[in-house]
Design a protein around this motif. Structure first.
Motif, PDB file in Angstrom:
ATOM      1  N   GLN A 192     -14.412   4.802   6.742  1.00 16.38           N
ATOM      2  CA  GLN A 192     -13.633   3.685   6.215  1.00 16.38           C
ATOM      3  C   GLN A 192     -12.204   3.858   6.711  1.00 16.38           C
ATOM      4  OE1 GLN A 192     -15.910   5.395   3.973  1.00 16.38           O
ATOM      5  NE2 GLN A 192     -17.240   3.747   4.705  1.00 16.38           N
ATOM      6  N   LEU A 193     -11.745   2.953   7.566  1.00 13.78           N
ATOM      7  CA  LEU A 193     -10.382   3.054   8.076  1.00 13.78           C
ATOM      8  C   LEU A 193      -9.393   2.939   6.924  1.00 13.78           C
ATOM      9  CD1 LEU A 193     -10.183   0.998  11.382  1.00 13.78           C
ATOM     10  CD2 LEU A 193     -10.516   3.451  11.071  1.00 13.78           C
ATOM     11  N   CYS A 194      -8.563   3.946   6.785  1.00 18.20           N
ATOM     12  CA  CYS A 194      -7.597   3.976   5.691  1.00 18.20           C
ATOM     13  C   CYS A 194      -6.534   5.018   6.039  1.00 18.20           C
ATOM     14  CB  CYS A 194      -8.301   4.346   4.383  1.00 18.20           C
ATOM     15  SG  CYS A 194      -7.351   4.062   2.883  1.00 18.20           S
ATOM     16  N   ASN A 195      -5.310   4.741   5.669  1.00 11.40           N
ATOM     17  CA  ASN A 195      -4.243   5.734   5.768  1.00 11.40           C
ATOM     18  C   ASN A 195      -3.623   5.831   4.380  1.00 11.40           C
ATOM     19  OD1 ASN A 195      -1.989   7.295   6.184  1.00 11.40           O
ATOM     20  ND2 ASN A 195      -1.404   6.309   8.111  1.00 11.40           N
ATOM     21  N   PRO A 196      -4.266   6.556   3.465  1.00 12.25           N
ATOM     22  CA  PRO A 196      -3.798   6.593   2.072  1.00 12.25           C
ATOM     23  C   PRO A 196      -2.392   7.163   1.926  1.00 12.25           C
ATOM     24  CG  PRO A 196      -5.539   8.209   2.445  1.00 12.25           C
ATOM     25  CD  PRO A 196      -5.492   7.350   3.655  1.00 12.25           C
ATOM     26  N   SER A 197      -1.997   8.056   2.826  1.00 15.26           N
ATOM     27  CA  SER A 197      -0.629   8.585   2.764  1.00 15.26           C
ATOM     28  C   SER A 197       0.391   7.478   2.996  1.00 15.26           C
ATOM     29  CB  SER A 197      -0.452   9.690   3.803  1.00 15.26           C
ATOM     30  OG  SER A 197      -1.288  10.790   3.520  1.00 15.26           O
ATOM     31  N   LEU A 198       0.116   6.603   3.960  1.00 18.43           N
ATOM     32  CA  LEU A 198       1.014   5.482   4.221  1.00 18.43           C
ATOM     33  C   LEU A 198       1.025   4.521   3.038  1.00 18.43           C
ATOM     34  CD1 LEU A 198       2.890   3.884   6.071  1.00 18.43           C
ATOM     35  CD2 LEU A 198       0.857   2.851   7.127  1.00 18.43           C
ATOM     36  N   LEU A 199      -0.144   4.274   2.453  1.00 14.86           N
ATOM     37  CA  LEU A 199      -0.212   3.369   1.303  1.00 14.86           C
ATOM     38  C   LEU A 199       0.582   3.931   0.123  1.00 14.86           C
ATOM     39  CD1 LEU A 199      -1.302   0.782   0.070  1.00 14.86           C
ATOM     40  CD2 LEU A 199      -3.389   2.026  -0.558  1.00 14.86           C
ATOM     41  N   ALA A 200       0.476   5.234  -0.118  1.00 12.09           N
ATOM     42  CA  ALA A 200       1.260   5.861  -1.189  1.00 12.09           C
ATOM     43  C   ALA A 200       2.756   5.751  -0.892  1.00 12.09           C
ATOM     44  CB  ALA A 200       0.850   7.328  -1.337  1.00 12.09           C
ATOM     45  N   GLU A 201       3.114   5.893   0.368  1.00 10.74           N
ATOM     46  CA  GLU A 201       4.517   5.797   0.770  1.00 10.74           C
ATOM     47  C   GLU A 201       5.053   4.379   0.566  1.00 10.74           C
ATOM     48  OE1 GLU A 201       7.999   7.582   2.174  1.00 10.74           O
ATOM     49  OE2 GLU A 201       6.065   8.530   1.773  1.00 10.74           O
ATOM     50  N   LEU A 202       4.231   3.379   0.879  1.00  8.54           N
ATOM     51  CA  LEU A 202       4.665   1.988   0.802  1.00  8.54           C
ATOM     52  C   LEU A 202       4.709   1.447  -0.622  1.00  8.54           C
ATOM     53  CD1 LEU A 202       2.687   0.537   3.849  1.00  8.54           C
ATOM     54  CD2 LEU A 202       5.153   0.971   3.732  1.00  8.54           C
ATOM     55  N   THR A 203       3.898   2.015  -1.506  1.00 13.15           N
ATOM     56  CA  THR A 203       3.806   1.476  -2.867  1.00 13.15           C
ATOM     57  C   THR A 203       4.459   2.350  -3.935  1.00 13.15           C
ATOM     58  OG1 THR A 203       1.660   2.550  -3.252  1.00 13.15           O
ATOM     59  CG2 THR A 203       1.627   0.310  -2.319  1.00 13.15           C
ATOM     60  N   GLY A 204       4.594   3.644  -3.659  1.00 15.37           N
ATOM     61  CA  GLY A 204       5.112   4.551  -4.672  1.00 15.37           C
ATOM     62  C   GLY A 204       4.105   4.849  -5.768  1.00 15.37           C
ATOM     63  N   ILE A 205       2.821   4.684  -5.469  1.00 14.09           N
ATOM     64  CA  ILE A 205       1.755   4.892  -6.455  1.00 14.09           C
ATOM     65  C   ILE A 205       0.742   5.870  -5.879  1.00 14.09           C
ATOM     66  CG2 ILE A 205      -0.064   3.766  -7.813  1.00 14.09           C
ATOM     67  CD1 ILE A 205       1.496   1.130  -7.468  1.00 14.09           C
ATOM     68  N   ASP A 206       0.202   6.767  -6.722  1.00 17.13           N
ATOM     69  CA  ASP A 206      -0.865   7.666  -6.277  1.00 17.13           C
ATOM     70  C   ASP A 206      -2.043   6.848  -5.749  1.00 17.13           C
ATOM     71  OD1 ASP A 206       0.731   9.637  -7.281  1.00 17.13           O
ATOM     72  OD2 ASP A 206      -0.669  10.319  -8.822  1.00 17.13           O
TER      73      ASP A 206
END
Length: 376
Positions: free
Chosen positions: A119-133
């Motif tokens: 599953q294409l995902c970059n969860p580190s980037l998503l956490a960085e962009l949202t400020g949410i775990d």
């Protein structure tokens, strides 16, 4: 300061149809989950093309996949931020995001006995962009434990849709999958076969539309019986459950192979035949379960984009006359929201270290905690 006691989670889903991102804000503070907000965002044509291309081998795949994952995370973050703005919440009010990512390859148990699911995902980037775990990578632990990695929504389906009688929950996205919520408390789940994927491809090729609204174009055609019989001979349909599939199998190349001897067929008749393929493969799954278990599905609750295909819903009812075929909206959750809410629920299970009893659904060796946590 982050509220680690918060019972608010956000689920993000971009399914096999690849038409958009669905985001759901869910409040788990009561006995039954409450959907506090819904948001969606369309996937741009160029990103969708990249994601589609990654379903098969191509040039410079690693580079393409990495950039596509980044672009998808920006779209995910856009949906999350829109939800927060709509509800007046701040990032620290949300306990975690459950991010499914975009499935581009799904080959469990193949090649080396374990196989893989991507599953294409970059969860580190998503956490960085949202400020949410962020909780992500929700399928690979199941595959590592010998499971199919799919479907995972059945565990949520029981939490929301379970009744005293045995009922089915049918998700029709790009691929169709069936959950059986048995009256004895046991849960089964498996992929039936193609959902909207082939129909969407065909109408886009011949009409430039993303999907067949209401199934109207397909409903106006005639079933090509020989083509339908040939497609239903696909070995996947005869496999016992648990089983899962995806665009790795049911894709334009698969369809082209079956159309080789039907060059003179009318495109509308092929669309009607594809609609019947979806309906027939689903009905066969449901009927096979009933015969093996000696139980009747009193109700089939349909979610996903297929729930809006009137012609498909009518065919399912005709093929399953003893079962009440209804939209999930009639059971309190709109069809387009079910999977996003499910991944908020799955994120909660991961954060709380709840091991899900996977064996009856995916075939995994036992209960496992799914997902990895990426702190904000």
């Amino acid at each position: 300061m982050r509220n680690n006691e918060s019972r608010l989670y956000i689920g993000l889903m971009s399914g096999t149809s690849m038409d958009g991102v669905d985001a759901a804000l869910v409040d788990f503070s009561k006995q039954k989950p409450h959907v506090a907000g819904i948001e969606s965002a369309q996937i741009a044509i160029d990103l969708r093309a990249s994601l589609m291309a990654l379903n098969s081998s191509g040039a410079d795949e690693l580079h393409t996949a990495a950039l596509a994952a980044n672009a998808l995370m920006r779209l995910y973050a856009q949906a999350v931020n829109a939800l927060l703005a709509k509800t007046g919440l701040k990032p620290q009010d949300i306990r975690a995001i459950g991010a499914h990512g975009q499935t581009v390859r799904h080959r469990p148990q193949m090649f080396d006995g374990t196989g893989y699911t991507i599953q294409l995902c970059n969860p580190s980037l998503l956490a960085e962009l949202t400020g949410i775990d962020v909780v992500a990578d929700l399928r690979s632990r199941d595959v590592a434990a010998g499971g199919q990695g799919a479907p995972l929504a059945p565990f949520f389906h029981r939490a929301w849709f379970a009744q005293e009688s045995t009922v089915g929950v049918l998700n029709i996205g790009g691929i169709s999958n069936l959950t059986v919520l048995q009256s004895d408390g046991n849960t089964l789940g498996f992929d039936c076969g193609p959902g909207n994927a082939l129909m969407d491809f065909w109408i886009h090729k011949h009409g430039g539309q993303s999907f067949d609204a209401g199934g109207a174009w397909g409903a106006g055609g005639q079933i090509i019986s020989a083509l339908l019989e040939q497609m239903l001979e696909e070995p996947y349909f005869a496999l016992p459950y648990p089983k899962s599939t995806g665009r790795d199998l049911f894709n334009p190349e698969w369809l082209a192979k079956h159309l080789a001897n039907f060059a003179d067929a009318k495109p509308q008749d092929i669309q009607r035949t594809l609609l019947e393929l979806t309906a027939s493969s689903i009905a066969t799954c449901a009927s096979s379960y009933e015969k093996q278990s000696n139980q009747t599905l009193k109700e089939l609750i349909v979610c996903g984009g297929g729930a809006f295909n009137t012609a498909l819903m009518q065919r399912l009812q005709a093929l399953l006359p003893e079962t009440n075929v209804i939209s999930s909206a009639q059971r309190g959750l709109p069809p387009q929201d079910v999977e996003a809410v499910a991944f908020a629920w799955l994120a909660k299970q991961c954060v709380e270290r709840v091991a899900l009893p996977l064996t009856s659904v995916t075939g995994a060796r036992g209960a496992r905690i799914l997902g990895g946590i990426y702190p904000a």
